[in-house]
Design a protein around this motif. Structure first.
Motif, PDB file in Angstrom:
ATOM      1  N   ALA A   1      34.769  40.770  38.469  1.00  0.00           N
ATOM      2  CA  ALA A   1      36.208  40.293  39.543  1.00  0.00           C
ATOM      3  C   ALA A   1      36.719  38.489  39.062  1.00  0.00           C
ATOM      4  O   ALA A   1      37.827  38.740  39.529  1.00  0.00           O
ATOM      5  N   GLU A   2      35.616  37.722  38.674  1.00  0.00           N
ATOM      6  CA  GLU A   2      36.288  36.609  38.616  1.00  0.00           C
ATOM      7  C   GLU A   2      37.009  36.904  37.386  1.00  0.00           C
ATOM      8  O   GLU A   2      37.710  35.655  37.228  1.00  0.00           O
ATOM      9  N   HIS A   3      37.369  37.121  36.518  1.00  0.00           N
ATOM     10  CA  HIS A   3      38.929  37.074  35.442  1.00  0.00           C
ATOM     11  C   HIS A   3      39.619  37.364  36.112  1.00  0.00           C
ATOM     12  O   HIS A   3      41.131  36.894  35.731  1.00  0.00           O
ATOM     13  N   PHE A   4      39.983  38.104  37.327  1.00  0.00           N
ATOM     14  CA  PHE A   4      41.317  38.163  37.783  1.00  0.00           C
ATOM     15  C   PHE A   4      42.074  37.268  38.796  1.00  0.00           C
ATOM     16  O   PHE A   4      42.386  37.163  39.795  1.00  0.00           O
ATOM     17  N   VAL A   5      40.282  36.558  39.080  1.00  0.00           N
ATOM     18  CA  VAL A   5      41.299  35.685  40.371  1.00  0.00           C
ATOM     19  C   VAL A   5      40.871  34.319  39.879  1.00  0.00           C
ATOM     20  O   VAL A   5      40.375  33.792  38.997  1.00  0.00           O
ATOM     21  N   GLY A   6      40.816  33.206  41.205  1.00  0.00           N
ATOM     22  CA  GLY A   6      41.566  31.662  40.818  1.00  0.00           C
ATOM     23  C   GLY A   6      42.361  31.652  39.607  1.00  0.00           C
ATOM     24  O   GLY A   6      43.994  31.836  39.228  1.00  0.00           O
ATOM     25  N   SER A   7      41.675  31.272  38.591  1.00  0.00           N
ATOM     26  CA  SER A   7      42.597  30.560  37.189  1.00  0.00           C
ATOM     27  C   SER A   7      43.214  31.701  36.694  1.00  0.00           C
ATOM     28  O   SER A   7      43.989  31.533  36.114  1.00  0.00           O
ATOM     29  N   GLY A   8      42.745  32.564  37.003  1.00  0.00           N
ATOM     30  CA  GLY A   8      42.785  34.041  35.679  1.00  0.00           C
ATOM     31  C   GLY A   8      43.457  35.390  36.748  1.00  0.00           C
ATOM     32  O   GLY A   8      43.412  36.009  36.174  1.00  0.00           O
ATOM     33  N   TRP A   9      44.454  34.515  37.752  1.00  0.00           N
ATOM     34  CA  TRP A   9      45.238  35.304  38.504  1.00  0.00           C
ATOM     35  C   TRP A   9      46.543  36.106  37.305  1.00  0.00           C
ATOM     36  O   TRP A   9      46.798  36.751  37.494  1.00  0.00           O
ATOM     37  N   HIS A  10      46.590  35.328  36.578  1.00  0.00           N
ATOM     38  CA  HIS A  10      47.346  35.614  34.933  1.00  0.00           C
ATOM     39  C   HIS A  10      46.807  37.306  34.479  1.00  0.00           C
ATOM     40  O   HIS A  10      48.103  37.900  34.067  1.00  0.00           O
ATOM     41  N   MET A  11      46.100  36.669  34.352  1.00  0.00           N
ATOM     42  CA  MET A  11      45.325  38.063  34.070  1.00  0.00           C
ATOM     43  C   MET A  11      45.778  39.322  34.517  1.00  0.00           C
ATOM     44  O   MET A  11      46.102  40.220  34.591  1.00  0.00           O
ATOM     45  N   THR A  12      45.323  39.162  36.166  1.00  0.00           N
ATOM     46  CA  THR A  12      45.897  40.234  37.109  1.00  0.00           C
ATOM     47  C   THR A  12      47.410  40.561  36.323  1.00  0.00           C
ATOM     48  O   THR A  12      47.725  41.622  36.557  1.00  0.00           O
ATOM     49  N   SER A  13      48.303  39.650  36.325  1.00  0.00           N
ATOM     50  CA  SER A  13      49.877  39.686  36.750  1.00  0.00           C
ATOM     51  C   SER A  13      50.171  40.470  35.150  1.00  0.00           C
ATOM     52  O   SER A  13      50.774  41.202  35.361  1.00  0.00           O
ATOM     53  N   GLY A  14      49.021  39.942  34.140  1.00  0.00           N
ATOM     54  CA  GLY A  14      49.444  40.523  33.657  1.00  0.00           C
ATOM     55  C   GLY A  14      48.664  42.165  33.102  1.00  0.00           C
ATOM     56  O   GLY A  14      49.941  42.638  32.362  1.00  0.00           O
TER      57      GLY A  14
END
Lengths: 343, 405
Positions: free
Chosen positions: B344-357
């Motif tokens: 989950a850490e990949h997708f939250v915090g500064s990684g939210w771009h990943m979620t949007s991608g």
């Protein structure tokens, strides 16, 4: 005269990078008809292959060295990279020193695999979708790749050094009879240019002189007929996608010492490489290479001080300006083939 | 009414209601509860919903109707922001002149850029707009520093002339932006039970403009002009053969969507009077493309929905950190918990771009029509499950092909 020569040389390294990325883009476009916005990300992954290699080689174990003590009298902890203990200190040190060129060997299979997986896993399903969809899905993929790299390597540029033998610059001018210290050129950039010339030459030779390349060229010209001849052209195009990815990756590996890799370097190069492809002409391999070097050199000429005095800011926009002019006067680009992307 | 048929009127009324009730609707969780971090009812975020909604609506007029994919729309957003801030510096802190100048300037920019770019279509058009936007971005950073203030960004200072308005507020600070005396920063907090709703003047200002923008685009979609744009999308060649020149229509669409972007930029500056070059970068252009696609290209509601989802994720996902994750997944067995948190850490915090991608890729792959299409599919699915016989082959026979196929 010396200034012209110096700027030409300065433009070569950027031009080589543009040319290699644009070559891969054009290969993908010419074979599969896909507009790949994730190509810059492949370039970036290549650069991070170099970073990874340097880190892998530098993995060390700690030992207590009884002969050395710190100021409290305790034995000092000494880090020894594993490679040094395996191959002996001298050999190990030079392996670490040469990690960027060694990363080439390591990156080729990785990039081939990444390219292959990308094509089979994702892009295969987008052949029949409109170009806008292809752009969008590869754009999304580029974001994901970029974020993955950012997650594992951090957001800061990671300095990656070239081998000691190529550090520093040499006085190019004296060799050609100019005054000393006029044309000074870093060794590594020359290496980069030579490397890109070899890679580009190899791709062209591969397409020109092998049976595989012949079939691919035939497929680029008329996919359907080649298919009717009983040749599995899709499989070959997939391999070409892998090769295109490897070319971008190699460009990235060797670029790491010139510009410390960071996670958005791919996107920065991608925009320019697309401009290069369009200037060279969609689907034309020599056009892409020519336009890559041309725009790289033009950019370096535009950053000369006396030109900037006449037209301020020209160094920032020259590439885009040239692209706009060429697209408006020669819609097909410099060497574009007829009938490619003209709908 | 208002030149709309009954169905559209109903649609518009629903949109108006939703927009005006946003401060309440987006605050579903009581203050202090564990879910309160998912509340989106604070002014800054709601303003962004409205502003980027306008931006995406405008982009959709170009991309959704004509099919021309512009990768340089952020340039107009930037131009709008700069012109609005200049108005705040020179004239007064009233947002009206700033917004008007923003729309005019971005319209002029769009006219020039569109005139050149629209000579080509397809991917060439995308590259041309991208080139122009990158040019503006680079120039804003380097040579145009006297106008744009370079890296620092353009800001309102105490020494600005502001010939029509106050130069310095009573408290000695730079005065805030206002609309004929209504301060944009003003907000009214109302507590109902353990819920707390914030009604901000800035949000309602943006919201009312957004409703107008929405209405205008609804009219454009339903007009003969809109029909012409759709014709361009479906087959430009055929249109040319009928003797119509498509370029004036595409240029008009381009300028209109550029003005929408300028309006959004002006509003951004009105809510927070500063403008920076990074608003013009091509990633910003990519963002509006993302919003439009995510919501649904060519639909009325899609772009607004997409803008909302992306801005919500940007704000809410980036706030989630490891501690929060531990709270959520604490009930899992230890080994599993660490795996889930690692993923989950990949997708939250500064990684939210990943979620949007990832979300964006999923939408492009499986739902080319965006979230709106997804909603329609679910609706259709439920209808079928209820035994709706609309798809009964007996009563809706397939039309026979024209010629033997």
């Amino acid at each position: 005269m010396d200034a012209i020569l110096l700027q030409t040389l300065n433009g070569l390294d950027k031009g080589s990078a543009y040319a290699m990325i644009a070559l891969g883009l054009t290969l993908i476009f010419g074979t599969l008809g896909v507009v790949n916005f994730a190509h810059g990300a492949l370039f970036m992954i290549g650069a991070f292959c170099a970073v990874t290699m340097q880190r892998l080689f530098s993995i060390s174990f700690e030992t207590l060295d009884p002969t050395q003590t710190d100021f409290l009298g305790n034995p000092l902890k000494v880090k020894t990279p594993y490679v040094e203990s395996w191959f002996g200190p001298e050999m190990g040190a030079s392996i670490i020193d040469w990690s960027v060129p060694l990363a080439i060997l390591f990156s080729i299979p990785i990039m081939l695999f990444v390219g292959y997986a990308m094509e089979r896993g994702l892009i295969k399903h987008f052949y029949k979708r409109p170009h806008a969809d292809q752009i969008l899905v590869t754009f999304g993929l580029a974001i994901v790749m970029q974020e993955l790299i950012k997650h594992y390597y951090g957001a800061n540029p990671i300095p990656t050094s070239a081998p000691d033998a190529f550090k520093g610059s040499f006085d190019f001018g004296t060799m050609l009879g100019f005054d000393p210290n006029v044309i000074i050129y870093p060794y590594w950039r020359l290496v980069y240019f030579a490397f890109s010339a070899i890679v580009i030459g190899a791709v062209f030779a591969f397409l020109r002189f092998t049976t595989f390349g012949m079939v691919v060229r035939a497929g680029m010209a008329d996919r359907e007929t080649v298919g009717l001849l009983g040749i599995n052209i899709d499989k070959r195009f997939t391999i070409m996608f892998g090769i295109a990815a490897a070319v971008a990756g190699l460009a990235g590996v060797m670029y790491a010492p010139i510009n410390s890799p960071n996670y958005h370097m791919g996107m920065d190069f991608l925009v320019l490489s697309f401009v290069v492809v369009v200037v060279g002409g969609m689907g034309s391999l020599p056009g892409a290479v020519l336009a890559g070097f041309m725009l790289g050199i033009l950019e370096s000429f535009a950053s000369m001080n006396w030109i900037k005095d006449i037209i301020p800011g020209i160094d920032q926009i020259i590439i885009y300006l040239v692209a706009i002019l060429i697209l408006l006067t020669r819609p097909r680009g410099l060497m574009g083939r007829k009938g490619v992307m003209e709908d | 009414m208002l030149g709309l048929d009954k169905k559209d009127m109903k649609f518009l009324l629903i949109v108006i209601f939703l927009t005006l009730a946003t401060p309440i609707l987006l605050q579903p969780f009581p203050e202090g509860s564990g879910m309160a971090q998912f509340n989106a009812g604070y002014p800054d975020l709601m303003q962004r919903f409205a502003i980027f909604g306008i931006f995406a609506i405008g982009f959709n007029i170009l991309f959704g109707l004509t099919g021309y994919l512009s990768f340089g729309h952020a340039a107009f957003l930037g131009v709008g922001s700069y012109s609005a801030v200049w108005m705040f510096k020179l004239l007064s802190m009233n947002v009206l002149p700033g917004l008007i100048l923003a729309v005019i300037m971005s319209g002029l920019f769009a006219l020039v850029i569109g005139y050149v770019s629209l000579r080509r279509s397809g991917i060439y058009f995308s590259i041309l707009t991208l080139a122009f936007a990158q040019m503006s971005y680079n120039l804003a950073y380097s040579v145009l520093t006297p106008i744009t203030n370079g890296e620092t960004g353009l800001q309102v200072t105490l020494s600005d002339p502001r010939i029509l308005g106050q130069q310095v507020s009573e408290s000695g600070n730079v005065p805030g932006t206002h609309f004929f005396g209504i301060e944009m920063g003003a907000a009214q907090k109302i507590a109902v039970g353990s819920w707390e709703f914030t009604f901000s003047a800035g949000y309602y200002f943006c919201a009312i403009i957004a409703i107008f923008a929405f209405y205008l685009s609804l009219r454009i979609f339903r007009s003969p002009f809109g029909l012409m744009l759709r014709a361009i999308k479906s087959n430009q060649q055929r249109l040319n053969y009928t003797g119509l020149n498509a370029r004036p229509y595409t240029l008009a669409a381009f300028v209109i969507s550029g003005m929408y972007a300028g309006l959004a930029g002006g509003l951004l500056a009105s809510m927070d009077p500063l403008a920076g070059a990074e608003r013009m970068q091509w990633t910003a252009s990519g963002e509006v493309v993302l919003m439009t696609i995510l919501g649904g290209v060519g639909t009325m509601m899609g772009p607004v929905l997409g803008a909302g989802v992306i801005k919500y994720m940007e704000n809410i996902f980036s706030k989630i950190n490891e501690q929060v994750l531990h709270q959520w997944f604490g009930w899992l067995p230890d080994g599993l918990e660490s795996i889930v948190i690692w993923a989950a850490e990949h997708f939250v915090g500064s990684g939210w771009h990943m979620t949007s991608g990832v979300l964006f890729m999923i939408v492009v792959i499986f739902l080319p029509g965006g979230l709106v299409e997804g909603g329609q599919r679910i609706k259709g699915f439920i209808k079928n499950r209820r035994g709706g016989d609309s798809d009964d082959p007996e009563h809706h026979p397939k039309q026979a092909p024209h010629v033997a196929e």
